[in-house]
Design an enzyme around this catalytic site. Structure first.
Site, mmCIF file in Angstrom:
data_model
loop_
_atom_site.group_PDB
_atom_site.id
_atom_site.type_symbol
_atom_site.label_atom_id
_atom_site.label_comp_id
_atom_site.label_asym_id
_atom_site.label_seq_id
_atom_site.Cartn_x
_atom_site.Cartn_y
_atom_site.Cartn_z
ATOM 1 N N ARG A 116 3.062 4.952 -1.042
ATOM 2 C CA ARG A 116 4.024 5.840 -1.706
ATOM 3 C C ARG A 116 3.907 7.236 -1.091
ATOM 4 O O ARG A 116 2.818 7.664 -0.705
ATOM 5 C CB ARG A 116 3.731 5.951 -3.209
ATOM 6 C CG ARG A 116 4.115 4.708 -4.006
ATOM 7 C CD ARG A 116 5.636 4.548 -4.110
ATOM 8 N NE ARG A 116 6.012 3.387 -4.878
ATOM 9 C CZ ARG A 116 6.362 2.197 -4.382
ATOM 10 N NH1 ARG A 116 6.388 2.008 -3.078
ATOM 11 N NH2 ARG A 116 6.720 1.211 -5.173
ATOM 12 N N HIS A 160 11.339 2.875 4.463
ATOM 13 C CA HIS A 160 10.750 2.043 3.400
ATOM 14 C C HIS A 160 11.028 0.546 3.661
ATOM 15 O O HIS A 160 11.581 -0.151 2.814
ATOM 16 C CB HIS A 160 11.305 2.469 2.030
ATOM 17 C CG HIS A 160 10.443 2.039 0.878
ATOM 18 N ND1 HIS A 160 10.176 2.843 -0.208
ATOM 19 C CD2 HIS A 160 9.787 0.886 0.629
ATOM 20 C CE1 HIS A 160 9.398 2.197 -1.061
ATOM 21 N NE2 HIS A 160 9.143 1.009 -0.579
HETATM 22 C C1 OXD Z 1 7.845 -1.383 -3.170
HETATM 23 C C2 OXD Z 1 8.681 -2.475 -2.667
HETATM 24 O O1 OXD Z 1 7.216 -1.514 -4.236
HETATM 25 O O2 OXD Z 1 9.529 -2.178 -1.784
HETATM 26 O O3 OXD Z 1 7.770 -0.338 -2.516
HETATM 27 O O4 OXD Z 1 8.528 -3.627 -3.083
#
Ligand code: OXD
Length: 309
Positions: free
Chosen positions: A224, A272
């Site tokens: 994160r 991400h």
């Molecule tokens: C997260 C996902 O939790 O993408 O970041 O699953």
């Protein structure tokens, strides 16, 4: 059996199909504002907090992603009473390991420096780095972190692991929080972050912790954005303390167009994607867990809201 799906992403209908396919007898419905009807199970991801209100008959809530931080952040307002389960691996661990291994090799083989040399048309061999001289630390040893640590160790790297309570993993030197943090970080050449997002881990990658790494180290963030003090990371890159950062997650996503990470010569930004949720594999895992709950068998992956993961 009634399954409530509250998925606030463009993949909502793919999820519905996948869940219906693995639970053909179930009545699967999409949550809509005002739906407070009974359901046996709720499957949620990036959902509206109202979908998490206590509802009659609810036996469990399944979080359809790796991190439960967003879900737990909504709980105080809605007080869902049913147990919550997270996805465990479901194809994500291998993707994370691939990403981390790419970053480690990119750093070790100095591809960033060669890319910059190439842009200048410069033909020059740089000093080689060797596995034995570059310890790697994996922070966070949940199912994803442990798999990444084991994969790198199997690749011949010297790997250390750090987690809330000290774990035992063959071939990996492990450290527990908080007392083991400094010894874990000391002289690391690569720091891979896979910590859960909790109050204790907020801002843990900062000037103080980065200072303990080896000079010219590399940071790979797969967890994160909140774990990283961004200004400290930029300072460490600008001062040369860090040679490279590979960042998949950010405090604010999508990353702002003006953010200095985008154009920093020693930062690689990805949106991400380090482990994309595999919908069919995940639906199968949820169906197996539902079958276990229905049969009264033990189910792994239960979230402890007081710990934050
Ligand atoms: C997260 C996902 O939790 O993408 O970041 O699953």
């Amino acid at each position: 059996m009634d399954i409530l799906m509250a998925v606030g992403t463009p993949h909502a209908s793919r999820w519905m199909q996948a869940v219906q396919c693995v639970l053909p007898e179930a009545h699967v419905r999409a949550w809509r504002q005002g739906d407070d009807e009974p359901a046996d199970y709720a499957l949620v991801w990036k959902c509206d907090a109202a979908a998490l209100k206590p509802r009659a008959g609810l036996k469990a809530v399944f979080n359809l992603g790796a991190g439960v931080d967003a879900l737990l952040a909504m709980l105080p307002g809605v007080l869902v009473e049913a147990p919550i389960y997270r996805l465990e691996d479901a194809g994500m661990a291998q993707q994370m390991a691939d990403y981390a291994r790419y970053g480690v090799l990119h750093h070790m083989r100095r591809f960033e420096a060669y890319r910059q040399q190439a842009a200048r048309g410069e033909w020059k061999a740089l000093d080689a780095m060797h596995r034995r001289d570059m310890p790697i630390g994996v922070m966070g040893l949940g199912s994803l972190g442990e798999h990444v640590a084991r994969t790198l160790a199997a690749d011949g790297f010297i790997v250390r692991g750090y987690s809330r309570s000290t774990k035992t993993i063959d071939g990996i030197q492990t450290f527990g929080s908080p007392d083991g943090l400094d010894a874990f970080l000391e002289g690391l050449h690569v720091l891979v972050n896979l910590l859960p997002a909790t109050a204790d881990t907020h801002g843990l990658i900062n000037a103080r912790t980065l200072a303990r790494l080896a000079d010219n180290a590399c940071v790979i963030n797969l967890a994160r954005g909140m774990h990283v003090h961004e200004a400290d990371l930029l300072d460490a890159l600008d001062s040369g303390k860090l040679a490279f950062a590979m960042l998949d997650v950010f405090t604010h996503e999508p990353l702002d167009a003006a953010h200095p990470f985008w154009r920093h010569p020693r930062v690689m930004v990805t949106p991400h994607i380090s482990a994309v949720t595999l919908i069919d594999d995940s639906a199968r895992q949820v169906a197996d867990k539902i079958a276990a709950i229905e049969a009264g068998r033990a189910v792994t992956g239960r979230v402890d809201p007081s710990r934050g993961y």
